[in-house]
Design an enzyme around this catalytic site. Sequence first.
Site, short mmCIF file in Angstrom:
data_model
loop_
_atom_site.label_atom_id
_atom_site.label_comp_id
_atom_site.label_asym_id
_atom_site.label_seq_id
_atom_site.Cartn_x
_atom_site.Cartn_y
_atom_site.Cartn_z
N ARG A 105 0.85 -0.59 -0.42
CA ARG A 105 0.06 0.01 0.01
C ARG A 105 0.98 1.19 0.27
NH1 ARG A 105 -2.52 0.26 6.06
NH2 ARG A 105 -1.10 -0.51 7.30
N ASP A 137 -6.59 -3.51 0.32
CA ASP A 137 -6.59 -2.83 -0.44
C ASP A 137 -5.95 -1.82 -0.54
OD1 ASP A 137 -6.51 -1.88 1.81
OD2 ASP A 137 -9.55 -0.84 2.09
N GLY A 138 -4.64 -1.78 -0.20
CA GLY A 138 -3.70 -1.23 -0.98
C GLY A 138 -4.74 0.58 0.55
N ARG A 202 14.79 -1.96 2.98
CA ARG A 202 14.82 -2.55 4.32
C ARG A 202 15.94 -3.92 4.21
NH1 ARG A 202 8.97 -1.39 4.86
NH2 ARG A 202 9.44 0.69 3.75
N ASP A 272 10.89 -6.79 6.97
CA ASP A 272 10.95 -5.80 6.34
C ASP A 272 10.90 -4.64 7.23
OD1 ASP A 272 8.49 -8.09 7.47
OD2 ASP A 272 7.38 -6.03 6.13
N ASN A 273 10.78 -4.32 7.97
CA ASN A 273 10.22 -2.80 9.03
C ASN A 273 11.40 -2.56 9.42
OD1 ASN A 273 7.66 -3.53 7.65
ND2 ASN A 273 7.18 -4.01 10.30
N ASP A 282 8.44 2.48 9.57
CA ASP A 282 6.83 2.01 9.15
C ASP A 282 6.29 1.32 10.82
OD1 ASP A 282 7.18 0.80 6.41
OD2 ASP A 282 7.27 -1.00 6.92
#
Length: 520
Positions: A105, A137-138, A202, A272-273, A282
């Site tokens: 997103r 839903d992004g 990342r 990933d964060n 994030d």
Amino acid sequence: MESLLRFDNRFVAELPADPESGPRVRQVHGALYSHVLPTPVAAPRLLAYSAEVAAELGLDEATIASPLFAQVFAGNALLPGMDPWAANYGGHQFGSWAGQLGDGRAISLGEAITPGGERRELQLKGAGPTPYSRHADGRAVLRSSIREFLCSEAMHHLGVPTTRALCLVATGEGVVRDMFYDGHPREEPGAIVCRVAPSFIRFGSFELPASRSDHALLARLVDFTIARDFPQLTGSPGQRRAAWFTEVGERTARLVAEWMRVGFVHGVMNTDNLSILGLTIDYGPYGWIDAFDPDWTPNTTDAASGRYRFGHQPQVARWNLLRLAGALLPLFGDGEALRDGLRRHDEAAHAAARHTVAAKLGLAECRDGDPELMADLCALLHAAELDMTLFFRALADIDPVSPRWAAFDAACYDGGKRDAAAGALAAWFRRYAARLAGDPLPVAERRARMRRANPLYVLRNYLAQQAIERAEQGDDCGIHELLELLHRPYEEQPGRERFARRRPDWARERPGCSQLSCSS
Ligand code: AMP
Ligand code: MG
């Protein structure tokens, strides 16, 4: 505005693209990003912006007030030079390899070059579906967007490395979320934050090509990252890669030490964060320590395992760095440079933790025995249920030889627990007084040092929640008040004392004030 922002999109110019563009959900191999456009929204409205980030980018007030500004940062219009993309990366989530994740997103608009010559990637969070959106839903809800906008700016002013935020725009559209994951979804207002950082690469960006044994792609990303984001590193290509890994480890160690200093719990330290630049990135179900508790986590998804609890963050950072080292191994021959980098991380973490002890306690330097003095104090704060921020702030003003206990009343959540710990606290103060007697810092300097290390105002979870509830009713003033307050977290701000109070009782178990889900 067109002429004000200049773009130089190196990430997309120099790295391989997914040949397909658009948001069709898919696995993307052999590429580090996909071209995808933001999906326009119904009625963009600028809710807040950071004046300093705008100024750094060379955007003046008239530009920010123009309708085009809200359109661009809602994803409804592009400026010349913007070339939107979603990055492809993987990650370890809660200890397990999760495969391809990517920007589900987030959509980067471009790499702006500021008038000062700095590179700043502009990234919309909540701008609509991408190939990496999977079943989601992004989009992003207003509450989580306010939290990211305010906290990233607050962290910057606390002196903690972080991505920043240019602006917060309401979309005028609803977003459906099941906030408690209890089968009762509801529609909430949607919003988009424009995040700003030199790079959003990342740890997980390197893990994905490594997991697919795509060593050529991995090498391209490593060398690109070094060339673009670590240009100060010199030597042969091998030496540069080694120095780079060491630097990432050292930055990560220093970052987490800063979180520990200010009482910040990230909440979702998945690989990933974790930013390759050692920035806080994030902002999701993060939280701030009220009553000192090393086992506290704000994230309801993590409540049972406590993997990302406050006191565990340094170990998690190291675990994540090991995952990065594992991903990089194919490029590092016998791996000795990686082992050396890990050692340097450990040394940096040790040194940063010692630095924090000295700064928070107001010592000229950290000597043997001081970390233990701090650890014993932390155990007492926990047992006595004292507020971390208010206790350390009050500590600067106390006469350690005959402490006035009333000075800590504001930090007290439970009179019974405090009284039970009173004897142990008095004994601790005797040790502290003896230690200070042997310290060369004059009292005024000690106090000044402590006031620079121990903030008075932090984005307490309940304060953010109050601003959110007002904004959901259409009143943005709470956001502006906090943004202004958190500019000067170390200074007393007359008239704003209420923002420095401990968490009120009503907020103790209230959703958003103490516990947050990942739903955002
Ligand atoms: P996070 O825990 O926020 O770091 O998100 C983990 C992954 O889920 C990332 O790949 C995100 O892009 C993706 N993600 C989270 N929320 C959404 C959403 N509403 N729509 C699409 N992807 C999402
Ligand atoms: Mg993430």
